[in-house]
Motif scaffolding. Sequence first.
Motif, PDB file in Angstrom:
ATOM      1  N   GLY A 126       0.720  -1.200   0.040  1.00 59.45           N
ATOM      2  CA  GLY A 126      -0.215   0.079  -0.056  1.00 59.45           C
ATOM      3  C   GLY A 126       0.829   1.342   0.122  1.00 59.45           C
ATOM      4  N   ASP A 127       0.320   2.448   0.148  1.00 51.91           N
ATOM      5  CA  ASP A 127       0.789   3.564   0.347  1.00 51.91           C
ATOM      6  C   ASP A 127       1.692   3.990   1.310  1.00 51.91           C
ATOM      7  N   SER A 128       2.956   4.133   1.396  1.00 53.75           N
ATOM      8  CA  SER A 128       3.760   4.898   2.504  1.00 53.75           C
ATOM      9  C   SER A 128       3.850   3.599   3.713  1.00 53.75           C
ATOM     10  N   PRO A 129       4.182   2.572   3.235  1.00 54.78           N
ATOM     11  CA  PRO A 129       4.595   1.350   4.163  1.00 54.78           C
ATOM     12  C   PRO A 129       5.443   1.850   5.150  1.00 54.78           C
ATOM     13  N   ALA A 130       4.916   1.464   6.798  1.00 53.31           N
ATOM     14  CA  ALA A 130       5.918   1.960   7.512  1.00 53.31           C
ATOM     15  C   ALA A 130       6.139   0.825   8.758  1.00 53.31           C
ATOM     16  N   PHE A 166       3.050  -8.806   8.223  1.00 54.27           N
ATOM     17  CA  PHE A 166       2.099  -7.700   8.094  1.00 54.27           C
ATOM     18  C   PHE A 166       2.772  -6.294   8.309  1.00 54.27           C
ATOM     19  N   VAL A 167       2.224  -5.640   7.248  1.00 58.48           N
ATOM     20  CA  VAL A 167       2.925  -4.180   6.852  1.00 58.48           C
ATOM     21  C   VAL A 167       1.697  -3.072   7.047  1.00 58.48           C
ATOM     22  N   THR A 168       1.997  -2.023   7.858  1.00 56.84           N
ATOM     23  CA  THR A 168       0.845  -1.062   7.864  1.00 56.84           C
ATOM     24  C   THR A 168       1.316   0.037   6.774  1.00 56.84           C
ATOM     25  N   ASN A 169       0.174   0.488   6.229  1.00 55.36           N
ATOM     26  CA  ASN A 169       0.068   1.353   4.944  1.00 55.36           C
ATOM     27  C   ASN A 169      -0.496   2.638   5.522  1.00 55.36           C
ATOM     28  N   PRO A 170       0.073   3.762   6.208  1.00 56.35           N
ATOM     29  CA  PRO A 170      -0.558   4.753   6.619  1.00 56.35           C
ATOM     30  C   PRO A 170      -1.432   5.576   5.725  1.00 56.35           C
ATOM     31  N   GLY A 228      -4.950   5.855  10.860  1.00 60.71           N
ATOM     32  CA  GLY A 228      -3.515   6.246  11.155  1.00 60.71           C
ATOM     33  C   GLY A 228      -2.697   5.030  11.456  1.00 60.71           C
ATOM     34  N   PRO A 229      -2.580   3.828  10.786  1.00 60.18           N
ATOM     35  CA  PRO A 229      -1.918   2.599  11.026  1.00 60.18           C
ATOM     36  C   PRO A 229      -0.417   2.780  11.081  1.00 60.18           C
ATOM     37  N   VAL A 230       0.112   2.716  12.102  1.00 56.67           N
ATOM     38  CA  VAL A 230       1.594   2.726  12.086  1.00 56.67           C
ATOM     39  C   VAL A 230       2.330   1.543  12.663  1.00 56.67           C
ATOM     40  N   TYR A 234      -3.956   8.131  14.997  1.00 55.50           N
ATOM     41  CA  TYR A 234      -4.911   9.201  14.958  1.00 55.50           C
ATOM     42  C   TYR A 234      -6.126   9.018  15.853  1.00 55.50           C
ATOM     43  N   ASP A 235      -6.492   7.561  15.635  1.00 56.02           N
ATOM     44  CA  ASP A 235      -7.969   7.393  16.382  1.00 56.02           C
ATOM     45  C   ASP A 235      -7.585   6.961  17.923  1.00 56.02           C
ATOM     46  N   ASN A 236      -6.277   6.774  18.226  1.00 50.13           N
ATOM     47  CA  ASN A 236      -5.735   6.542  19.496  1.00 50.13           C
ATOM     48  C   ASN A 236      -6.324   5.124  20.243  1.00 50.13           C
TER      49      ASN A 236
END
Length: 331
Positions: free
Chosen positions: A65-69, A81-85, A109-111, A128-130
Amino acid sequence: MLASLNKQIKKATLNRVAFLLLASCLVSGCFSDETEYALITNQLANNVSVIDINRQQVIKNITVGDSPAGISISQTKQLAFVTNPDSQTVSFIDLNTLAETRQVTVGPGPVGIIADKAGKYVYVADWYDNNIMVIEVDTGAIIKTITVGQSPAGMVLDESQQRLYVANRDDNAVAFIDLNNQQVVRSVDTGKAPFGMAISPDGKFAYSVNVQSSDVTVINTQTAEVVTTIPVGEWPYCAVVSPDGKKLYITNQDDSTISVIDTQTNQVTNTIPVEDAPEGIDITADGSLIYVANWGSGNMTVIDAQTEKPLRVIETAKGSRAFGDFISHIE
Protein backbone atom coordinates in the motif's frame (compact mmCIF):
# COMPACT_ATOMS: atom_id res chain seq x y z
CA MET A 1 42.61 -50.77 -23.25
CA LEU A 2 44.63 -50.13 -20.09
CA ALA A 3 44.06 -46.39 -20.45
CA SER A 4 40.33 -46.99 -20.82
CA LEU A 5 40.29 -49.19 -17.70
CA ASN A 6 42.20 -46.56 -15.68
CA LYS A 7 39.73 -43.93 -16.82
CA GLN A 8 36.79 -46.05 -15.65
CA ILE A 9 38.47 -46.70 -12.28
CA LYS A 10 39.15 -42.96 -11.84
CA LYS A 11 35.55 -42.10 -12.69
CA ALA A 12 34.23 -44.70 -10.23
CA THR A 13 36.53 -43.37 -7.52
CA LEU A 14 35.36 -39.78 -8.09
CA ASN A 15 31.73 -40.88 -7.97
CA ARG A 16 32.38 -42.73 -4.70
CA VAL A 17 34.06 -39.64 -3.20
CA ALA A 18 31.16 -37.43 -4.32
CA PHE A 19 28.67 -39.85 -2.77
CA LEU A 20 30.58 -39.89 0.53
CA LEU A 21 30.75 -36.07 0.58
CA LEU A 22 27.01 -35.85 -0.07
CA ALA A 23 26.28 -38.36 2.69
CA SER A 24 28.53 -36.43 5.06
CA CYS A 25 26.72 -33.18 4.26
CA LEU A 26 23.34 -34.76 4.82
CA VAL A 27 24.45 -35.99 8.23
CA SER A 28 26.26 -32.84 9.29
CA GLY A 29 23.74 -30.39 7.82
CA CYS A 30 26.08 -28.45 5.54
CA PHE A 31 23.16 -28.09 3.14
CA SER A 32 20.64 -25.84 4.89
CA ASP A 33 16.96 -25.75 3.96
CA GLU A 34 16.43 -22.64 6.03
CA THR A 35 16.19 -19.21 4.46
CA GLU A 36 16.23 -16.09 6.58
CA TYR A 37 14.82 -12.85 5.24
CA ALA A 38 14.91 -9.22 6.27
CA LEU A 39 11.82 -7.40 5.00
CA ILE A 40 12.28 -3.66 4.78
CA THR A 41 9.38 -1.24 4.41
CA ASN A 42 10.34 1.59 2.06
CA GLN A 43 7.97 4.42 2.86
CA LEU A 44 8.82 6.63 -0.12
CA ALA A 45 8.81 3.76 -2.63
CA ASN A 46 5.57 2.02 -1.59
CA ASN A 47 7.24 -1.36 -1.44
CA VAL A 48 9.00 -3.89 0.78
CA SER A 49 12.55 -4.97 -0.06
CA VAL A 50 13.27 -8.62 0.68
CA ILE A 51 16.88 -9.29 1.67
CA ASP A 52 18.14 -12.87 1.60
CA ILE A 53 20.36 -12.89 4.69
CA ASN A 54 22.49 -15.79 3.46
CA ARG A 55 23.21 -14.04 0.17
CA GLN A 56 23.28 -10.54 1.70
CA GLN A 57 21.34 -8.98 -1.16
CA VAL A 58 17.87 -7.80 -2.15
CA ILE A 59 16.13 -10.57 -4.06
CA LYS A 60 12.74 -8.94 -4.56
CA ASN A 61 10.72 -5.77 -4.06
CA ILE A 62 7.07 -6.36 -3.15
CA THR A 63 4.57 -3.62 -3.96
CA VAL A 64 2.22 -2.92 -1.05
CA GLY A 65 0.00 0.00 0.00
CA ASP A 66 0.89 3.68 0.23
CA SER A 67 3.76 4.77 2.49
CA PRO A 68 4.45 1.43 4.23
CA ALA A 69 5.89 1.94 7.70
CA GLY A 70 5.37 -0.73 10.37
CA ILE A 71 6.05 -4.42 9.97
CA SER A 72 5.67 -7.58 12.01
CA ILE A 73 6.14 -11.27 11.27
CA SER A 74 4.41 -14.44 12.38
CA GLN A 75 7.11 -17.10 12.20
CA THR A 76 4.61 -19.92 12.65
CA LYS A 77 2.18 -18.69 10.01
CA GLN A 78 4.98 -17.50 7.70
CA LEU A 79 3.23 -14.22 7.11
CA ALA A 80 4.41 -10.62 7.30
CA PHE A 81 2.06 -7.76 8.11
CA VAL A 82 2.72 -4.19 6.94
CA THR A 83 0.97 -0.95 7.90
CA ASN A 84 0.27 1.45 5.04
CA PRO A 85 -0.65 4.80 6.66
CA ASP A 86 -1.55 6.69 3.49
CA SER A 87 -3.84 3.97 2.13
CA GLN A 88 -5.15 3.17 5.63
CA THR A 89 -4.60 -0.56 5.17
CA VAL A 90 -2.56 -3.49 6.41
CA SER A 91 -0.85 -5.70 3.80
CA PHE A 92 -0.49 -9.45 4.31
CA ILE A 93 2.63 -10.96 2.70
CA ASP A 94 3.10 -14.70 2.20
CA LEU A 95 6.73 -15.45 3.06
CA ASN A 96 6.75 -18.67 1.04
CA THR A 97 5.78 -16.96 -2.21
CA LEU A 98 7.03 -13.47 -1.29
CA ALA A 99 3.81 -11.93 -2.56
CA GLU A 100 1.11 -9.70 -1.09
CA THR A 101 -2.04 -11.76 -0.60
CA ARG A 102 -4.43 -9.28 0.98
CA GLN A 103 -4.97 -5.71 2.12
CA VAL A 104 -7.22 -5.11 5.11
CA THR A 105 -8.81 -1.69 5.53
CA VAL A 106 -8.22 -0.25 9.00
CA GLY A 107 -8.42 3.19 10.65
CA PRO A 108 -6.96 6.52 9.52
CA GLY A 109 -3.46 6.22 11.04
CA PRO A 110 -1.99 2.70 11.16
CA VAL A 111 1.68 2.84 12.17
CA GLY A 112 2.84 0.33 14.80
CA ILE A 113 1.99 -3.33 14.32
CA ILE A 114 2.72 -6.64 16.03
CA ALA A 115 1.55 -10.21 15.41
CA ASP A 116 1.32 -13.08 17.84
CA LYS A 117 3.61 -16.06 17.21
CA ALA A 118 0.83 -18.33 16.04
CA GLY A 119 -0.33 -15.79 13.49
CA LYS A 120 -3.86 -15.79 14.85
CA TYR A 121 -4.09 -12.10 15.73
CA VAL A 122 -2.43 -8.88 14.58
CA TYR A 123 -2.48 -5.74 16.71
CA VAL A 124 -2.41 -2.39 14.88
CA ALA A 125 -1.79 0.94 16.61
CA ASP A 126 -3.79 3.79 15.09
CA TRP A 127 -1.90 7.07 15.50
CA TYR A 128 -4.98 9.26 14.93
CA ASP A 129 -7.84 7.29 16.46
CA ASN A 130 -5.84 6.48 19.62
CA ASN A 131 -6.67 2.81 19.68
CA ILE A 132 -5.36 -0.69 19.01
CA MET A 133 -7.24 -2.68 16.37
CA VAL A 134 -7.23 -6.47 16.76
CA ILE A 135 -7.32 -8.26 13.40
CA GLU A 136 -8.19 -11.92 13.11
CA VAL A 137 -5.70 -13.16 10.52
CA ASP A 138 -7.72 -15.97 8.95
CA THR A 139 -10.72 -13.75 8.20
CA GLY A 140 -9.06 -10.33 7.96
CA ALA A 141 -11.79 -8.96 10.23
CA ILE A 142 -11.26 -6.34 12.93
CA ILE A 143 -12.73 -8.14 15.92
CA LYS A 144 -11.92 -5.65 18.67
CA THR A 145 -10.81 -2.05 19.18
CA ILE A 146 -8.98 -1.16 22.41
CA THR A 147 -8.84 2.50 23.44
CA VAL A 148 -5.39 3.65 24.56
CA GLY A 149 -3.55 6.96 25.06
CA GLN A 150 -2.62 9.67 22.62
CA SER A 151 -0.73 8.74 19.42
CA PRO A 152 0.10 5.06 20.02
CA ALA A 153 3.16 3.88 18.12
CA GLY A 154 5.50 0.99 19.01
CA MET A 155 4.31 -2.18 20.73
CA VAL A 156 5.79 -5.33 22.24
CA LEU A 157 3.97 -8.51 23.15
CA ASP A 158 4.52 -10.90 26.05
CA GLU A 159 2.39 -13.92 25.21
CA SER A 160 3.37 -15.82 28.35
CA GLN A 161 1.66 -13.11 30.39
CA GLN A 162 -0.97 -12.28 27.76
CA ARG A 163 0.13 -8.68 27.90
CA LEU A 164 0.63 -6.02 25.25
CA TYR A 165 2.76 -2.91 25.91
CA VAL A 166 2.04 0.24 23.89
CA ALA A 167 4.10 3.43 23.63
CA ASN A 168 1.69 6.41 23.65
CA ARG A 169 3.85 9.17 22.22
CA ASP A 170 1.80 12.24 23.14
CA ASP A 171 1.00 10.94 26.63
CA ASN A 172 4.67 10.28 27.46
CA ALA A 173 3.61 6.89 28.78
CA VAL A 174 3.51 3.14 28.13
CA ALA A 175 0.16 1.39 28.49
CA PHE A 176 -0.17 -2.18 29.79
CA ILE A 177 -2.97 -4.09 28.07
CA ASP A 178 -4.32 -7.32 29.53
CA LEU A 179 -5.19 -9.42 26.47
CA ASN A 180 -7.47 -11.69 28.49
CA ASN A 181 -9.97 -8.87 28.90
CA GLN A 182 -8.47 -6.61 26.18
CA GLN A 183 -8.30 -3.56 28.41
CA VAL A 184 -5.64 -1.14 29.60
CA VAL A 185 -4.85 -2.08 33.19
CA ARG A 186 -2.15 0.47 33.97
CA SER A 187 0.09 3.17 32.54
CA VAL A 188 3.72 4.00 33.29
CA ASP A 189 5.27 7.43 32.71
CA THR A 190 8.33 7.55 30.46
CA GLY A 191 10.58 10.16 28.90
CA LYS A 192 9.30 12.58 26.29
CA ALA A 193 7.64 11.17 23.16
CA PRO A 194 8.07 7.39 23.48
CA PHE A 195 7.97 5.71 20.10
CA GLY A 196 9.86 2.42 19.63
CA MET A 197 9.79 -0.39 22.17
CA ALA A 198 11.66 -3.59 22.98
CA ILE A 199 11.26 -6.35 25.56
CA SER A 200 13.69 -8.72 27.25
CA PRO A 201 13.42 -12.40 26.23
CA ASP A 202 12.08 -13.33 29.68
CA GLY A 203 9.53 -10.51 29.57
CA LYS A 204 10.74 -8.95 32.82
CA PHE A 205 11.78 -5.62 31.31
CA ALA A 206 10.23 -3.39 28.68
CA TYR A 207 12.24 -0.62 27.05
CA SER A 208 10.67 2.61 25.84
CA VAL A 209 12.66 4.68 23.31
CA ASN A 210 11.90 8.34 23.98
CA VAL A 211 12.47 10.46 20.89
CA GLN A 212 12.40 13.99 22.24
CA SER A 213 14.24 13.40 25.53
CA SER A 214 16.89 11.26 23.81
CA ASP A 215 16.78 8.46 26.35
CA VAL A 216 15.42 5.00 27.09
CA THR A 217 13.08 4.18 29.97
CA VAL A 218 13.62 0.75 31.55
CA ILE A 219 10.37 -0.62 33.01
CA ASN A 220 10.04 -3.55 35.38
CA THR A 221 6.97 -5.26 33.93
CA GLN A 222 6.19 -7.18 37.13
CA THR A 223 6.02 -4.11 39.35
CA ALA A 224 5.16 -1.54 36.65
CA GLU A 225 7.92 0.70 37.99
CA VAL A 226 10.66 2.59 36.19
CA VAL A 227 14.03 1.00 36.96
CA THR A 228 16.17 3.68 35.36
CA THR A 229 16.49 6.07 32.44
CA ILE A 230 19.44 5.68 30.06
CA PRO A 231 20.70 8.64 27.99
CA VAL A 232 21.46 7.67 24.38
CA GLY A 233 22.05 9.54 21.12
CA GLU A 234 20.00 12.32 19.56
CA TRP A 235 16.43 11.58 18.50
CA PRO A 236 16.38 7.81 19.23
CA TYR A 237 13.74 5.84 17.42
CA CYS A 238 13.70 2.03 17.67
CA ALA A 239 15.23 -0.76 19.74
CA VAL A 240 15.90 -4.48 19.78
CA VAL A 241 17.22 -6.83 22.48
CA SER A 242 19.73 -9.57 21.66
CA PRO A 243 18.35 -13.14 21.84
CA ASP A 244 20.39 -13.82 25.00
CA GLY A 245 19.01 -10.67 26.61
CA LYS A 246 22.44 -9.20 27.33
CA LYS A 247 22.46 -6.29 24.89
CA LEU A 248 19.99 -3.60 23.89
CA TYR A 249 20.50 -1.75 20.61
CA ILE A 250 19.01 1.70 19.93
CA THR A 251 18.85 3.61 16.63
CA ASN A 252 19.68 7.33 16.95
CA GLN A 253 18.27 9.23 13.97
CA ASP A 254 20.02 12.58 14.30
CA ASP A 255 23.40 11.06 15.21
CA SER A 256 23.22 8.30 12.57
CA THR A 257 24.45 5.87 15.22
CA ILE A 258 23.49 2.81 17.22
CA SER A 259 23.80 2.88 21.01
CA VAL A 260 24.80 -0.47 22.54
CA ILE A 261 23.54 -0.95 26.10
CA ASP A 262 24.58 -3.59 28.60
CA THR A 263 21.27 -4.73 30.10
CA GLN A 264 22.92 -5.83 33.34
CA THR A 265 24.37 -2.42 34.13
CA ASN A 266 21.98 -0.34 31.99
CA GLN A 267 24.96 1.59 30.66
CA VAL A 268 25.90 2.49 27.09
CA THR A 269 29.02 0.48 26.25
CA ASN A 270 29.53 1.39 22.59
CA THR A 271 28.30 3.65 19.82
CA ILE A 272 28.31 2.32 16.26
CA PRO A 273 28.23 4.65 13.22
CA VAL A 274 25.76 3.74 10.48
CA GLU A 275 24.25 5.52 7.46
CA ASP A 276 21.88 8.50 7.40
CA ALA A 277 18.90 8.65 9.80
CA PRO A 278 18.58 5.06 11.09
CA GLU A 279 15.09 3.97 12.10
CA GLY A 280 14.16 0.28 12.24
CA ILE A 281 16.47 -2.31 13.80
CA ASP A 282 16.32 -6.08 14.21
CA ILE A 283 18.67 -8.99 14.92
CA THR A 284 18.97 -12.47 13.45
CA ALA A 285 17.70 -15.46 15.42
CA ASP A 286 21.24 -16.60 16.26
CA GLY A 287 22.19 -13.09 17.44
CA SER A 288 25.08 -12.77 15.01
CA LEU A 289 23.91 -9.96 12.72
CA ILE A 290 22.12 -6.69 13.39
CA TYR A 291 20.18 -5.04 10.55
CA VAL A 292 19.53 -1.30 10.57
CA ALA A 293 17.19 0.53 8.17
CA ASN A 294 18.56 3.94 7.20
CA TRP A 295 15.73 6.27 6.20
CA GLY A 296 17.88 9.09 4.87
CA SER A 297 20.18 7.01 2.69
CA GLY A 298 17.70 4.37 1.55
CA ASN A 299 19.76 1.37 2.59
CA MET A 300 20.56 -1.15 5.30
CA THR A 301 23.64 -1.35 7.50
CA VAL A 302 24.61 -4.88 8.53
CA ILE A 303 26.54 -5.05 11.82
CA ASP A 304 28.55 -7.91 13.26
CA ALA A 305 27.05 -8.31 16.75
CA GLN A 306 30.24 -9.81 18.18
CA THR A 307 32.67 -7.13 17.02
CA GLU A 308 30.01 -4.38 16.98
CA LYS A 309 31.36 -3.12 13.67
CA PRO A 310 29.50 -2.52 10.39
CA LEU A 311 30.12 -5.25 7.83
CA ARG A 312 28.40 -3.90 4.73
CA VAL A 313 25.67 -1.66 3.34
CA ILE A 314 22.82 -3.09 1.25
CA GLU A 315 20.91 -0.72 -1.02
CA THR A 316 17.12 -0.92 -0.64
CA ALA A 317 14.88 2.01 -1.69
CA LYS A 318 13.83 5.51 -0.67
CA GLY A 319 12.64 5.98 2.88
CA SER A 320 13.67 2.63 4.36
CA ARG A 321 11.88 2.49 7.70
CA ALA A 322 11.20 -1.10 8.87
CA PHE A 323 9.44 -0.08 12.07
CA GLY A 324 8.98 -3.34 13.97
CA ASP A 325 10.28 -6.89 13.85
CA PHE A 326 11.28 -7.56 10.26
CA ILE A 327 13.55 -10.62 10.22
CA SER A 328 12.00 -13.97 9.40
CA HIS A 329 13.28 -17.48 8.86
CA ILE A 330 11.67 -20.33 6.91
CA GLU A 331 12.42 -23.90 7.91
